[in-house]
Design an enzyme around this catalytic site. Structure first.
Site: not given
Ligand code: BGC
Length: 911
Positions: A472, A476-478, A485, A537, A751
């Site tokens: 995504d 950041r912490d993802e 996405d 998704w 985003e």
């Molecule tokens: C991500 C998104 C992702 C979403 C899901 C977010 O935190 O960055 O791109 O698809 O969460 O709802």
């Protein structure tokens, strides 16, 4: 045109053993023909040759390049006694970095040697202190980064194979590995795999000239470990700390490891270890970046509005040496939001510590009301959430300077700042882009600079977020494989680069994460276990499979994923509730971040549409399977067709009002219903098209859509005959629109459309404000498919047959503040070769010139949309009948359809 091919695979001394001979096969296919010979042997190099005949019976190519070979790995031989090892004793710090080493003697002449290795964590391996990489035929070595990449570690782990023949010596040799937490045990794993120990596994297989084989393997009896190496800590989110004073020659022969720990067996991995699939993660030298500026400051002066601004000491030409003293901070601007790391050269005293921090944006004027988190000119880092994104280097004090770059982490950044504990000079600094190497062979240029910038921003978004898995965001912490996405962006991605292998690999991660009942997780590789089966998704598995097949034509992607997709459909069929039979998936996300709103009712409507979408895709996918695998799939195709019809009927009862309007009004719901043909008849669909158009126009030609709607808006508008509206949206400069972020200084896709604005500063939703999120870049699909008009053909996928159908900017009225696109020049590197399409409107007389290139061994249908029924069409300045290569043509009042053989063609459409 190709009429026949023949493939032979040989092995053995002088390649005299024929392993497989396809025979002379009548076929025009020149890509994705699978090996169909006997079971291959492990550890074996095979050579291949291709012969091709054209339609006149000439054998026009016989490839016999010695370089055409492939080599098998372990196959099912197992690991010859190699054990997973870890340091004996107590559990270590989570961000500890482990070293493993062993020595061995070679007594005979080596013919060849390979290492097969992997890690629980990310790793690097060294032989006689040299880093192991891929040695190419020209002797150059390229290195794979962040090995072995991210897969669903509960099920699958890759191993890497390297030729290490030149690394070994007769006599004593040392092997060492460095392993850090990576995706296995770092914070990014979100505890998915428990709290597991790091581990290392390797098999060195040496073949001597006398024909004997020796295996050196990881084993507690012969390997030792230590966590006192120069990389003192590492974590993907946190970054890396390196203390050059701790460099010790630990990976060279004869190093004294008496004080190192014993190793023991690591029982932490229970999945399958398979050979590495897909393209590798590497530094991409062609994308190397040098800073565009560097500002040194010392402290800041607050003002009445908040943090004030930095106190600038000096502004450097960024290529010059920057001298820093304690208390100084230098901010480097790479000029481009990118993903990877920096490589730098520093000079200073032994023990001096230099700290780099990374971010995508700078605070503007420091005012709190504009969302700043520090003084103007300093790094804006709040949006990284808990990711520390920091790099620390402690100097050993080499007088000539020290060069360093990290290897166990990556950063999403445009800016980095640097501070020091003592006087130090930074002699050089550059940005190295790191990512999965997907060959980029396309280009797209128009007469509009902002649109060109948008194209480049989308490309950079892809470069940054295709790193082992499609993520995504990279900062950041993802940095996770959110499926929605990539569902939105996958088709666009296929136009930018060859992502066939990348998606094949990732669909394996998707399948590995599939729940017992068939539901797909919203993240692949799976982490955060509760996000499962949500509409728009989870369907990524189907959408990515289909688009990849369409664009590259490799049937295997469908074959590999068919059963998993079927199980997914079975799970969807169980979603019977609220008095309805066809509810589709969960509604956690809906039209994520849509400016027009994302209420639960709208989300459910989207879920039902996506169920219809899935049924339709499964019908098409089953039809493809039926072509190759017979009757069973014909039946399935019929069943999915019926399912689609039933969902459509229920959709109408549920969502279409008696006056034909949708119960859920909005851009996204209309787009979905039109795209999926959910209206009862042409008349009601046409009414819906008019309504959709008015929704957009009354919104001042601005987007109301989130992830779901934005991904399909322009494509659907063009399909509905509303290309003019699509152009209005593309060229819109007000918020929300693609060019709005471009005008706010974006160098990637954001985003949020208004993640930052010159007018008001940073978006207040700091927990969700990434400046590198590719989803909205989905419009690139429209740019290639409709502006340039380059499309594959469902019946001859992979561009064996090409449709070229440009939609020019024929707007009658150009909204204020916009300009007309008068010129598009695009090319796409298909597996069959480069396809190009360009057009130009002559501003004086309105005539249009189209240029197309159709690669060898393909055919194309050009569709020219005519503005005027008395348009005259010429090709290469002649009438169409006189042009060799034009097989047939037909013109009516609205379009001209021209069938072409390979070649270059220049058409003019004049009044
Ligand atoms: C991500 C998104 C992702 C979403 C899901 C977010 O935190 O960055 O791109 O698809 O969460 O709802």
């Amino acid at each position: 045109m190709q009429s026949h091919y023949r493939i032979t695979v040989t092995s053995g001394k002088d390649n005299s053993d024929i392993i497989w001979d396809s025979g002379k096969v009548e076929s025009g296919l020149s890509v994705h023909i699978p090996y169909d010979g006997p079971q291959l042997q492990p550890f074996t190099r095979y050579h291949w040759k291709v012969a091709v005949w054209d339609n006149h019976g000439n054998q026009i190519t016989t490839a016999s390049r010695t370089g055409s070979y492939f080599e098998t790995g372990l196959l099912n031989t197992g690991w010859s006694g190699a054990q997973w090892i870890k340091p004996a004793g107590n559990k270590l710090r989570k961000d500890a970095v482990l070293l493993f080493r062993s020595e061995f003697n070679i007594k005979k002449e080596i013919e060849s040697a390979r290492i097969y290795s992997t890690a629980l964590g990310i790793y690097d391996v060294f032989i006689n202190s040299k880093r192991v990489g891929n040695i190419s035929d020209n002797g150059k070595t390229t290195y794979d980064e962040l090995k072995p990449g991210w897969t669903n570690y509960s099920k699958t782990l890759f191993y890497n194979t390297y030729d290490i023949t030149p690394f070994l010596n007769k006599g004593g040799n040392a092997i060492g590995a460095v392993v850090s937490s990576g995706w296995w045990a770092g914070d990014i794993a979100h505890g998915e795999y428990g709290n597991p120990d790091l581990g290392f596994l390797a098999l060195l297989r040496i073949k001597y000239t006398d024909g004997t084989i020796e295996c050196i393997t990881t084993h507690p009896d012969t390997w030792k470990s230590n966590d006192n190496g120069a990389i003192t800590s590492a974590d993907i989110y946190a970054g890396e700390c390196y203390d050059a004073r701790l460099e010790s020659g630990w990976n060279s022969f004869g190093y004294d490891d008496t004080n190192w720990k014993r190793t023991e067996i690591n029982h932490g991995f229970h999945g399958k270890i398979t050979s590495f699939i897909g393209p590798r993660v590497q530094v991409r030298p062609e994308l190397e970046r040098f800073p565009v500026s560097c500002i040194k400051y010392n402290g800041s002066t607050p003002d009445a509005y908040g943090f004030g601004t930095i106190d600038t000491v000096e502004i450097y030409d960024a290529k010059k040496t920057v001298n820093l003293t304690k208390g100084d901070t230098a901010v480097y601007d790479m000029g481009q939001n990118m993903v990877g790391w920096i490589k730098f050269k520093v000079k200073g005293k032994r023990g001096t510590r230099v700290t780099f921090r990374f971010s995508e944006m700078l605070n503007d004027n420091g005012s709190i009301s504009r969302g700043n988190d520090g003084p103007g000119g300093s790094l804006y880092r709040t949006i990284l959430r808990t990711a520390k994104a920091t790099l620390q280097y402690t100097l050993k004090g080499t007088p000539e300077g020290e060069i360093f770059r990290p290897s166990m982490t990556f950063f999403g950044f445009r800016y980095c700042d640097v501070s020091v504990t003592d006087d130090l000079s930074i002699e050089s600094l550059k940005g190295e882009v790191v990512g999965t190497v997907n060959e980029e062979g396309s280009h797209f240029i128009t007469n509009n600079d902002a649109v060109n910038k948008l194209y480049r921003n989308i490309l950079w978004g892809q470069r940054g977020n295709f790193l082992s898995v499609p993520t995504d965001c990279p900062q950041r912490d993802e940095r996770l494989g959110w499926t929605g996405d990539i569902l939105a962006f996958c088709r666009a991605a296929t136009y930018n680069a060859d992502v066939n292998g990348f998606f094949c690999k990732w669909l394996g991660d998707v399948r590995d994460g599939q729940r017992e009942d068939g539901a797909f997780y919203d993240l692949a590789p799976r982490v955060w276990g509760n996000e499962v089966g949500n509409a728009a998704w989870a369907e990524a598995a189907l959408v990515v499979t289909w688009n990849t097949y369409l664009m590259y034509g490799d049937l295997r992607i469908i074959e590999e994923n068919y059963d998993a997709m079927e199980r997914f459909m079975q799970q969807r069929a169980t979603q019977v509730f609220d008095g309805y039979k066809y509810n589709g998936g969960g509604i956690t996300h809906g039209d994520w971040l849509a400016p027009e709103g994302n209420e639960p009712g709208k989300k459910r409507c989207i879920a039902v549409c996506f169920y219809a979408y899935s049924a339709r895709l499964m019908q098409k996918i089953s039809e493809v399977m039926a072509k190759y695998h017979g009757k069973k799939y014909e039946q399935k195709a019929l069943e999915y067709k019926t399912l689609y019809t039933n969902i459509k009927k229920e959709f109408q009862t549920r969502y279409i009002n008696s006056d034909g309007t949708l119960a859920q009004d909005g851009q996204t719901t209309y787009l979905l219903a039109l795209k999926l043909d959910l209206f009862p008849d042409t008349q009601s669909a046409n009414k819906a098209i008019v309504h959709l158009d008015s929704l957009i126009k009354s919104n001042d030609n601005r987007l109301g859509t989130g992830f779901v709607g934005t991904a399909i808006i322009n494509q659907t508008l063009s399909e509905c005959g509303l290309s003019e509206t699509a152009y209005n949206l593309l060229l819109q400069r007000k918020n929300p629109s693609w060019l709005y972020s471009v005008d706010q200084g974006a160098t990637t896709i954001w985003e949020r459309w208004n993640g930052y604005t010159y007018e008001s500063g940073f978006h207040p939703q700091i927990s969700m404000n990434s400046f590198n999120h590719y989803a909205y870049g989905a419009v690139l699909e429209w740019m290639f498919r409709y502006m340039a008009g380059i499309n594959p053909d469902i019946d001859n996928p992979g561009f064996k047959h090409i449709t070229l159908s440009p939609h020019i900017d024929s707007r009658n009225a150009i909204p204020t503040g916009q300009e007309r696109i008068t010129y598009v020049d695009a090319s796409y590197e298909s597996h069959y070769g480069k396809i190009s399409s360009s057009w130009k409107i002559n501003k004086k007389n309105g005539n249009i010139k189209y240029d197309f290139t159709i690669p060898t061994n393909t055919t194309a249908t050009v569709i020219l949309h005519l503005q005027d029924k008395c348009n005259k069409i010429k090709c290469n300045q002649r009438s169409l009948d006189k042009v060799a290569g034009i097989v047939s043509h037909k013109t009516d009042n609205t379009k001209s359809i021209i069938n072409l053989l390979p070649g270059k063609y220049s058409f003019t459409v004049s009044k």
